[in-house]
Design a protein around this motif. Structure first.
Motif, PDB file in Angstrom:
ATOM      1  N   ALA A 159      45.783  42.796  23.194  1.00 29.37           N
ATOM      2  CA  ALA A 159      45.560  41.413  23.837  1.00 29.37           C
ATOM      3  C   ALA A 159      45.426  41.718  25.458  1.00 29.37           C
ATOM      4  CB  ALA A 159      46.565  40.444  23.609  1.00 29.37           C
ATOM      5  N   VAL A 160      44.208  41.450  25.966  1.00 26.92           N
ATOM      6  CA  VAL A 160      43.884  41.623  27.519  1.00 26.92           C
ATOM      7  C   VAL A 160      43.558  40.553  28.028  1.00 26.92           C
ATOM      8  CG1 VAL A 160      42.627  42.995  28.850  1.00 26.92           C
ATOM      9  CG2 VAL A 160      43.446  44.156  26.731  1.00 26.92           C
ATOM     10  N   LYS A 161      44.068  39.847  29.247  1.00 28.64           N
ATOM     11  CA  LYS A 161      43.430  38.668  29.695  1.00 28.64           C
ATOM     12  C   LYS A 161      42.801  39.289  30.918  1.00 28.64           C
ATOM     13  CE  LYS A 161      45.457  34.375  31.725  1.00 28.64           C
ATOM     14  NZ  LYS A 161      46.459  33.656  31.840  1.00 28.64           N
ATOM     15  N   ARG A 162      41.652  38.569  31.280  1.00 31.94           N
ATOM     16  CA  ARG A 162      40.960  38.894  32.511  1.00 31.94           C
ATOM     17  C   ARG A 162      40.381  40.218  32.223  1.00 31.94           C
ATOM     18  NH1 ARG A 162      45.495  36.394  35.444  1.00 31.94           N
ATOM     19  NH2 ARG A 162      44.842  34.197  35.896  1.00 31.94           N
ATOM     20  N   LEU A 163      39.439  40.445  31.361  1.00 31.67           N
ATOM     21  CA  LEU A 163      38.967  41.924  31.241  1.00 31.67           C
ATOM     22  C   LEU A 163      37.478  41.672  31.545  1.00 31.67           C
ATOM     23  CD1 LEU A 163      38.756  44.855  29.695  1.00 31.67           C
ATOM     24  CD2 LEU A 163      38.346  43.556  27.600  1.00 31.67           C
ATOM     25  N   LEU A 211      29.132  35.762  37.067  1.00 29.10           N
ATOM     26  CA  LEU A 211      30.430  34.917  36.580  1.00 29.10           C
ATOM     27  C   LEU A 211      30.747  33.737  37.425  1.00 29.10           C
ATOM     28  CD1 LEU A 211      32.573  37.685  35.090  1.00 29.10           C
ATOM     29  CD2 LEU A 211      31.434  36.136  33.610  1.00 29.10           C
ATOM     30  N   ALA A 212      30.491  34.077  38.671  1.00 31.75           N
ATOM     31  CA  ALA A 212      31.034  32.930  39.801  1.00 31.75           C
ATOM     32  C   ALA A 212      30.044  31.976  39.771  1.00 31.75           C
ATOM     33  CB  ALA A 212      31.145  33.477  41.066  1.00 31.75           C
ATOM     34  N   ASP A 213      28.800  32.544  39.585  1.00 32.99           N
ATOM     35  CA  ASP A 213      27.480  31.182  39.516  1.00 32.99           C
ATOM     36  C   ASP A 213      27.653  30.477  38.171  1.00 32.99           C
ATOM     37  OD1 ASP A 213      26.456  32.388  41.885  1.00 32.99           O
ATOM     38  OD2 ASP A 213      24.942  33.414  40.697  1.00 32.99           O
ATOM     39  N   LYS A 214      28.294  31.080  37.260  1.00 35.09           N
ATOM     40  CA  LYS A 214      28.355  30.042  36.206  1.00 35.09           C
ATOM     41  C   LYS A 214      29.795  29.416  36.029  1.00 35.09           C
ATOM     42  CE  LYS A 214      25.708  33.274  33.177  1.00 35.09           C
ATOM     43  NZ  LYS A 214      25.818  34.197  32.021  1.00 35.09           N
ATOM     44  N   ARG A 215      30.631  29.480  37.019  1.00 35.35           N
ATOM     45  CA  ARG A 215      31.776  28.679  37.185  1.00 35.35           C
ATOM     46  C   ARG A 215      32.866  29.236  36.249  1.00 35.35           C
ATOM     47  NH1 ARG A 215      31.320  24.761  41.020  1.00 35.35           N
ATOM     48  NH2 ARG A 215      33.314  23.697  40.101  1.00 35.35           N
ATOM     49  N   PHE A 216      32.709  30.572  35.973  1.00 37.36           N
ATOM     50  CA  PHE A 216      34.000  31.329  35.086  1.00 37.36           C
ATOM     51  C   PHE A 216      35.192  31.228  35.616  1.00 37.36           C
ATOM     52  CE2 PHE A 216      36.214  35.070  33.413  1.00 37.36           C
ATOM     53  CZ  PHE A 216      36.255  34.892  32.230  1.00 37.36           C
ATOM     54  N   PHE A 217      35.361  31.383  36.773  1.00 30.15           N
ATOM     55  CA  PHE A 217      36.519  31.670  37.437  1.00 30.15           C
ATOM     56  C   PHE A 217      37.361  30.168  37.607  1.00 30.15           C
ATOM     57  CE2 PHE A 217      34.417  35.452  38.767  1.00 30.15           C
ATOM     58  CZ  PHE A 217      35.456  36.376  38.134  1.00 30.15           C
ATOM     59  N   ASP A 218      36.547  29.119  37.520  1.00 29.67           N
ATOM     60  CA  ASP A 218      36.912  27.786  37.765  1.00 29.67           C
ATOM     61  C   ASP A 218      37.683  27.401  36.554  1.00 29.67           C
ATOM     62  OD1 ASP A 218      35.738  28.003  40.010  1.00 29.67           O
ATOM     63  OD2 ASP A 218      33.959  26.173  39.304  1.00 29.67           O
ATOM     64  N   ARG A 219      37.724  28.191  35.187  1.00 28.88           N
ATOM     65  CA  ARG A 219      38.299  27.942  34.179  1.00 28.88           C
ATOM     66  C   ARG A 219      39.766  28.268  34.038  1.00 28.88           C
ATOM     67  NH1 ARG A 219      33.482  30.254  30.344  1.00 28.88           N
ATOM     68  NH2 ARG A 219      31.651  29.186  31.446  1.00 28.88           N
ATOM     69  N   GLU A 220      40.330  29.167  35.141  1.00 28.18           N
ATOM     70  CA  GLU A 220      41.535  29.652  35.171  1.00 28.18           C
ATOM     71  C   GLU A 220      42.621  28.486  34.996  1.00 28.18           C
ATOM     72  OE1 GLU A 220      42.564  33.117  34.746  1.00 28.18           O
ATOM     73  OE2 GLU A 220      40.406  33.277  34.271  1.00 28.18           O
TER      74      GLU A 220
END
Length: 92
Positions: A61-65, A83-92
């Motif tokens: 299990a790996v988080k933030r890979l 990833l930032a453009d796709k707002r990936f980090f907003d999902r945290e």
């Protein structure tokens, strides 16, 4: 949202060449007052690491890979930007 990458230490060309050979690096992505520790691997090193872990454990299990074709600053910066453009980090 703007994000920046904090590298583990100041690195020159030879440091990056060694990191690319190793196939992994841990970085921190910082944005909007939040920090995410991210493990970055190339596909070959990831497969090796997972194989080694599976010899000892029943799961991995790996988080933030983040997997990039080669562990270079350009590939990492490009992936984090996308990833930032796709707002990936907003999902945290």
């Amino acid at each position: 949202m703007e994000y920046r990458i904090e590298w583990p230490a100041p690195m020159d060309e030879s440091d990056w060449a060694m990191q690319e050979i190793k196939g992994w690096i841990d970085v921190t992505v910082v944005g909007d007052g939040v920090r995410w520790d991210v493990e970055v691997y190339d596909p070959v090193r990831l497969a090796q690491s997972v194989g080694e872990l599976m010899n000892h454990d029943a799961y991995v299990a790996v988080k933030r890979l983040l997997v990039v074709p080669r562990v270079t600053p350009e590939n990492i910066e490009s992936a984090v930007s996308e990833l930032a453009d796709k707002r990936f980090f907003d999902r945290e």
